[in-house]
Design a protein around this motif. Structure first.
Motif, PDB file in Angstrom:
ATOM      1  N   GLU A 755     -67.412  37.644  16.757  1.00 35.76           N
ATOM      2  CA  GLU A 755     -68.433  36.912  16.242  1.00 35.76           C
ATOM      3  C   GLU A 755     -68.587  34.614  15.878  1.00 35.76           C
ATOM      4  O   GLU A 755     -69.206  34.805  15.158  1.00 35.76           O
ATOM      5  CB  GLU A 755     -69.122  37.594  15.176  1.00 35.76           C
ATOM      6  CG  GLU A 755     -68.395  37.176  13.715  1.00 35.76           C
ATOM      7  CD  GLU A 755     -67.772  38.542  13.760  1.00 35.76           C
ATOM      8  OE1 GLU A 755     -67.276  38.847  12.632  1.00 35.76           O
ATOM      9  OE2 GLU A 755     -66.902  39.521  14.847  1.00 35.76           O
ATOM     10  N   TRP A 783     -66.647  42.192  17.919  1.00 37.48           N
ATOM     11  CA  TRP A 783     -66.935  41.692  17.294  1.00 37.48           C
ATOM     12  C   TRP A 783     -67.858  42.661  16.228  1.00 37.48           C
ATOM     13  O   TRP A 783     -67.742  44.145  15.837  1.00 37.48           O
ATOM     14  CB  TRP A 783     -68.035  41.704  17.758  1.00 37.48           C
ATOM     15  CG  TRP A 783     -68.080  40.996  19.428  1.00 37.48           C
ATOM     16  CD1 TRP A 783     -68.484  39.347  19.198  1.00 37.48           C
ATOM     17  CD2 TRP A 783     -67.832  40.462  19.998  1.00 37.48           C
ATOM     18  NE1 TRP A 783     -68.077  38.746  20.165  1.00 37.48           N
ATOM     19  CE2 TRP A 783     -68.238  40.172  20.677  1.00 37.48           C
ATOM     20  CE3 TRP A 783     -67.694  41.886  20.695  1.00 37.48           C
ATOM     21  CZ2 TRP A 783     -67.416  39.446  22.460  1.00 37.48           C
ATOM     22  CZ3 TRP A 783     -67.075  41.879  22.369  1.00 37.48           C
ATOM     23  CH2 TRP A 783     -67.002  40.625  23.052  1.00 37.48           C
ATOM     24  N   ASP A 804     -71.268  35.796  24.266  1.00 38.19           N
ATOM     25  CA  ASP A 804     -70.707  37.944  24.154  1.00 38.19           C
ATOM     26  C   ASP A 804     -69.887  37.491  25.709  1.00 38.19           C
ATOM     27  O   ASP A 804     -69.349  38.104  26.160  1.00 38.19           O
ATOM     28  CB  ASP A 804     -71.319  38.359  23.641  1.00 38.19           C
ATOM     29  CG  ASP A 804     -71.458  38.318  22.278  1.00 38.19           C
ATOM     30  OD1 ASP A 804     -70.915  37.624  21.309  1.00 38.19           O
ATOM     31  OD2 ASP A 804     -72.130  39.241  21.187  1.00 38.19           O
TER      32      ASP A 804
END
Length: 1050
Positions: A755, A783, A804
């Motif tokens: 992240e 993440w 992502d």
């Protein structure tokens, strides 16, 4: 032979006197001794030649004691000369490490040419006084060795070399149950005693002992009986506990409890343990095997037996021991089974079986080899272990001369007994490849019964230079081949420890062999071990000739910290290994992982300043309660292996980063470790940076507690082990791009904190170039939260999805990966590589906590065997997108186990009627899927086990009634006979739909409040019928009540 060795050395050793000039005592400043590149090269050449001579001696049989002593002195010279060479080489390694740092980047191009050919830069050639003394000592020793040559009485041709034609093979002779050969009579007798309740005594609990010397097959016989089907049927409870020489009533009681329950026991106090065991066995007929007992104290035995007297009538204990006195104390008036040697027929059958395992099925022994082999077997006197070891040795040998050498060896002309067996086993040691011998002898540092991890031992071997591979990158592979060779020759035995992987141990007899060989080679105990240390002070160097030291500390010393100090004696040799570990018979990592004890250890302030310790190659401190290392650890310039697993280390001193020769840094299970030293990128030779804390339910891919990894870790291009990579969140920590040059990474890799990758840095994920890391077998992309560090708050959700997707697409692994996990992915779609059929070796996929409302097309993976789908809180329907869009592919063609968990809004599972999915699915688990209303067993023809729990809205299991009807009718087509079941008539009713499970065995249903009672009852009946057929040893009541909404099967 010996004269040949001395003749070869005469010219070689003389070179040392001209290679490095030793200053006289009158020298004004002896510390200004210098070593040029030419002199350094001469020393390396001498060292290579001495090693060659020692290797040549290891290939021969040497009987003359004077020659053995001479070789021992030569080995000590080799140690010292190696220290000198390594010390001079350290300067080159240091310069290379410093040039790799940013502040030396400008100077690098100008300095590299000056350091390539010289180990000591011309501008810094001085050596310290310790090194001067060491060189002087080497010179004096060599002078004595050459002088001693003239006093030796030698014969030409003494100790001839055996011809060797065998190749290293990876197959293990331990794979088959060869121990059953020739023990049928003893097995039948013991079975009769165990199963016969009418024994003429009122005592419920009976103890039967198997007595024999080591290597006679006591444990093998006990295992055969323990796993016999009649025994499984007869006893309600069975347990196995290994005792060995450390007889601790609490530990043994705990081991029995854990064996019965199949899980770890958290109790530690004897009173609580005995009460728990008494409750477990009360009124139940049990069998307990106590393997390898040495204790002769009847009071301790009575204490162990106390909670077992409450067992049901017919309860039994089987004990194995080498000592008749132990058997008499435990068994009292009960008969004993004394194992003698195998008869000639059985001995030959066992030998032939071992030989056959190493040969193709089409190859037969020639008449000549069979004649020689029968002679060899006769001299084994029926000792199974000896037969097995010799058979393993010859299994890949077809040369008659080799067989005749073993038959004619003088080593056979010895008296019967333990020493006789050890001398017999020396024949196998003599025939070990010379490069494997030091690896085997090094394992004598471990105590009897110690379970050691393959990777750790191989890394220790590498640290000592035992693994001389043609390419440095192949050292570990060579070590694994050595392990396979030692297993194949029955020197090592494989053990599997509670799901933590494969461990190895030495049979007691083999361990005794290693110890005797070490004493024989070193004359004055070169390897020293001190088991069960409980004193507050521990002297590391205890004699003049100690090179390796191991102390396996007793947990009884828990309240008394151990002070580690070095002896102050003179003329001591440089120590090579220090192993301080927790005693208990298992690997330290295994001990702590299972809740074992640890011992508080403190090092004396100047311990690492001692000149006799500075040349350590291996320092293992596993399981010691060590909270910090002194900064003087930086003086250990030759340290290759630093083991700190399961310690209380919080931070490592920066001085660790000056250990430029370090190959292994073991930080596994360091629960309090918060960070790595910032200059770790200087450790250019580091190959294994092992740190993790295993989760309770998932030990396949490790995790750790770090928040970041120091910047510069990408410079460690030799790195093979890096279990967890944490993506940076500031400028001083490592970004994912640092993975670019780490192409030697192997095993599992977890990339965490993804992240932290912002939109501007998504390109770094592609720079990491994971697709080229072809040695990685298991990959986790994680993440840690659903919070993203995007730069555009107005489109944060969309930006997060795009980030992502780009990151996941960029982190595509190679298509030979075997295991993939992905967690907390927020993309709405999936990259093309996810689920692509080109992943031909992908067997396990685990996905968890995605933000997408659909699943990836995993049905296209051709060899996927295990799939877990967890916490997919947005998925309402599972349909065609899950199976894949490729029409020609069969859906989930190899899947065997499937799990859905915490799918809180999932309410519908759409099966593709046009395709036959899940053809191999054997186990299906659905848990805590609160909204799922129906479940279908259609298209699951191979299903054997079904588990459904916590599905409150589930109202129907389609196909369950048909399976129940078919199973109930087929019960009439089976007939039961003692010990087994067989199918009689296959013409009974069949399942009307071929896509329904035909072999459903076990159904577990719990906490499904909306499922009708009829469905629960059908599940119970299916499971009971299967249990009855399979004669399972799992006991359950036949009168379970079916409560609405909750039923537990088995």
């Amino acid at each position: 032979m010996a004269s040949t060795i001395l003749f070869t050395l005469a010219g070689v050793l003389a070179k040392l006197f001209t290679s490095v000039q030793i200053p006289s005592c009158s020298s004004s400043d002896p510390r200004k001794l210098s070593a040029t590149a030419t002199e350094f090269s001469e020393m390396k050449d001498i060292l290579r030649r001495i090693r060659a001579v020692l290797a040549d001696a290891d290939r021969r049989e040497i009987e003359d004691l004077h020659v053995k002593m001479w070789l021992y002195d030569l080995r000590q010279v080799a140690y010292d000369l190696e220290d000198i060479v390594d010390e001079l080489s350290y300067k080159t390694v240091q310069d290379e490490a410093e040039m790799n740092t940013d502040e030396h980047a400008v100077k690098r191009k100008f300095q590299v040419l000056d350091t390539v050919n010289s180990p000591v830069n011309e501008h810094d050639k001085s050596l310290d006084s310790d090194m001067v003394d060491k060189i002087s000592k080497v010179r004096n020793r060599l002078n004595s060795i050459i002088s001693f040559r003239e006093s030796l009485s030698l014969r030409e041709g003494d100790g001839q070399i055996r011809a060797r034609a065998s190749n290293m093979r990876a197959s293990s002779s331990l794979a088959s149950e060869t121990g059953i050969v020739g023990r049928d009579e003893e097995k039948s007798k013991l079975l009769h005693d165990l199963l016969n309740d009418d024994n003429g005594t009122d005592n419920n609990l009976q103890v039967f002992s198997i007595v024999a010397m080591g290597g006679m097959g006591k444990t093998t016989l006990a295992k055969l009986v323990y796993n016999d089907e009649q025994v499984k049927d007869h006893f309600h409870i069975r347990a196995w506990a290994w005792i060995s020489q450390a007889y601790d009533v609490a530990r043994i009681t705990k081991a029995i409890i854990e064996s019965i329950q199949g899980e770890a026991c958290g109790l530690t106090e004897l009173d609580a343990l005995q009460n728990r065991l008494r409750h477990i066995v009360s009124g139940k007929r049990f069998l307990i095997v106590l393997d390898d007992i040495w204790n002769e104290n009847s009071l301790q035995w009575d204490s162990l037996r106390l909670p077992l007297d409450r067992g049901g009538r017919g309860s039994r204990i089987v004990a194995t021991t080498r000592n008749q006195n132990v058997a008499q104390i435990m068994s009292r008036r009960m008969p004993q089974i004394n194992l003698n040697g195998l008869n000639p027929t059985a001995s030959w059958a066992l030998f032939y079986h071992c030989i056959a395992q190493g040969c193709p099925s089409s190859v037969r022994l020639s008449e000549t080899l069979e004649t020689i082999g029968r002679g060899i077997v006769e001299k084994c006197s029926g000792v199974p272990l000896t037969i097995r070891v010799i058979g393993g040795l010859l299994s890949s040998e077809t040369d008659e001369e080799t067989w005749n050498d073993i038959l004619a060896s003088d080593i056979w002309n010895l008296t019967q007994g333990r020493d006789w067996v050890l001398d017999i086993l020396k024949v196998s040691y003599v025939h070990l490849p010379v490069e494997i011998k030091p690896c085997f002898l090094y394992c004598s540092l471990f105590p009897r019964g110690y379970m050691f991890d393959k990777e750790n031992v191989v890394r220790m071997w590498a640290a000592h230079g035992y693994l001389q591979a043609a390419q440095s990158g192949r050292m570990e592979s060579l070590g694994h081949k050595y392990i396979s060779e030692l297993v194949g020759r029955s020197f090592f035995q494989q053990q599997h420890a509670r799901g933590l992987g494969c461990y190895f141990t030495l049979h007691d007899l083999i361990h005794d062999l290693a110890k005797s060989l070490v004493r024989d080679q070193s004359q004055q105990q070169e390897l020293q071990d001190l088991p069960n240390i409980t004193s507050p002070r521990l002297d590391i160097i205890r004699s003049q000739y100690d090179r390796h030291f191991s102390a396996f500390l007793s947990a009884k010393a828990l309240e008394t910290p151990i002070i580690v100090q070095s002896s102050r004696g003179q003329n001591q040799e440089s120590l090579r290994s220090v192993l301080l570990c927790l005693d208990g018979g298992n690997d330290d990592f295994l001990q702590v992982h299972s809740g074992g004890y640890s011992v508080v250890v403190h090092f004396e302030r100047d311990f690492f300043m001692n000149p006799h310790v500075r040349f350590l190659r291996v320092l293992e401190l596993g399981s010691c309660r060590l909270s910090e290392l002194p900064h003087t650890i930086g003086n250990m310039k030759q340290l290759r292996y630093l083991g700190l697993s399961c310690t209380d280390i919080v931070r490592l001193p920066q001085a660790v980063c000056s250990l430029f020769n370090l190959q292994t840094l073991d930080l596994r299970c360091c629960r309090f470790l918060v960070e790595l030293p910032k200059d770790i990128g200087k450790l250019q030779n580091l190959r294994h940076l092992d740190y993790n804390i295993l989760g309770k339910n998932d030990s396949a891919i490790p995790i750790c507690k770090f928040k970041s990894i120091p910047e510069g870790i990408g410079k460690l291009t030799k790195l093979q082990t890096l279990p967890v990579f944490i993506v940076h969140f500031n400028g001083q920590t490592a970004g994912v791009a640092e993975l670019k040059n780490l192409n030697n990474l192997q095993g599992p890799l977890r990339i965490s904190s993804l992240e932290h990758i912002t939109w501007e840095r998504t390109c770094e994920a592609r720079v990491a170039d994971l697709i080229t890391k072809v040695h990685i077998r298991r990959l986790c992309l994680q993440w840690n939260s659903h919070i993203r560090y995007g730069d555009n708050p107005k489109s944060q959700v969309r930006s997060s999805q795009e980030i992502d997707l780009e990151v996941l697409d960029s982190l595509e692994p190679h298509n030979r990966i075997q295991w993939i996990e992905i967690e907390k992915y927020m993309g709405c779609s999936y990259p093309k590589w996810v689920g692509h059929p080109s992943f031909q070796q992908l067997e396990t996929v685990i996905i968890r906590d995605f933000s997408s409302d659909s699943l990836p097309p995993l049905g296209q993976l051709p060899y996927l065997r295990h799939l877990e789908v967890r916490e997919m809180s947005w998925v309402r329907t599972i349909g065609s997108e899950f199976y894949g869009e490729e029409v020609a592919l069969q859906r989930f063609p190899a899947l065997q186990t499937l799990l859905f968990d915490e799918m809180t809004v999932w309410n519908d599972w759409l099966h593709d009627e046009g395709q036959h999915g899940f053809p191999c699915l054997q186990e299906l688990t659905i848990s805590n899927c609160l909204c799922l209303k129906s479940l279908s067993l259609y298209n699951m023809a191979a299903l054997k086990r079904l588990t459904v729990k916590g599905c409150h809205d589930l109202v129907v299991i389609k196909g369950l009634e048909e399976c129940w009807v078919s199973t109930k009718h087929s019960q009439n087509n089976y007939t039961d006979t003692p010990g087994y079941s067989r199918f009689v008539d296959g013409n009974g009713p069949k399942i009307p739909n071929s896509t329904l499970p035909a072999r459903l065995e076990v159904i577990r249903i719990s906490d499904c409040t909306s499922l009708p009672n009829s469905s629960l009852q059908q599940a119970i009946e299916i499971t009971r019928i299967f249990r009855r057929r399979s004669n399972s040893d799992i006991f359950y009541s036949e009168q379970k009540e079916v409560d609405e909404g909750a039923v537990l099967i088995i």
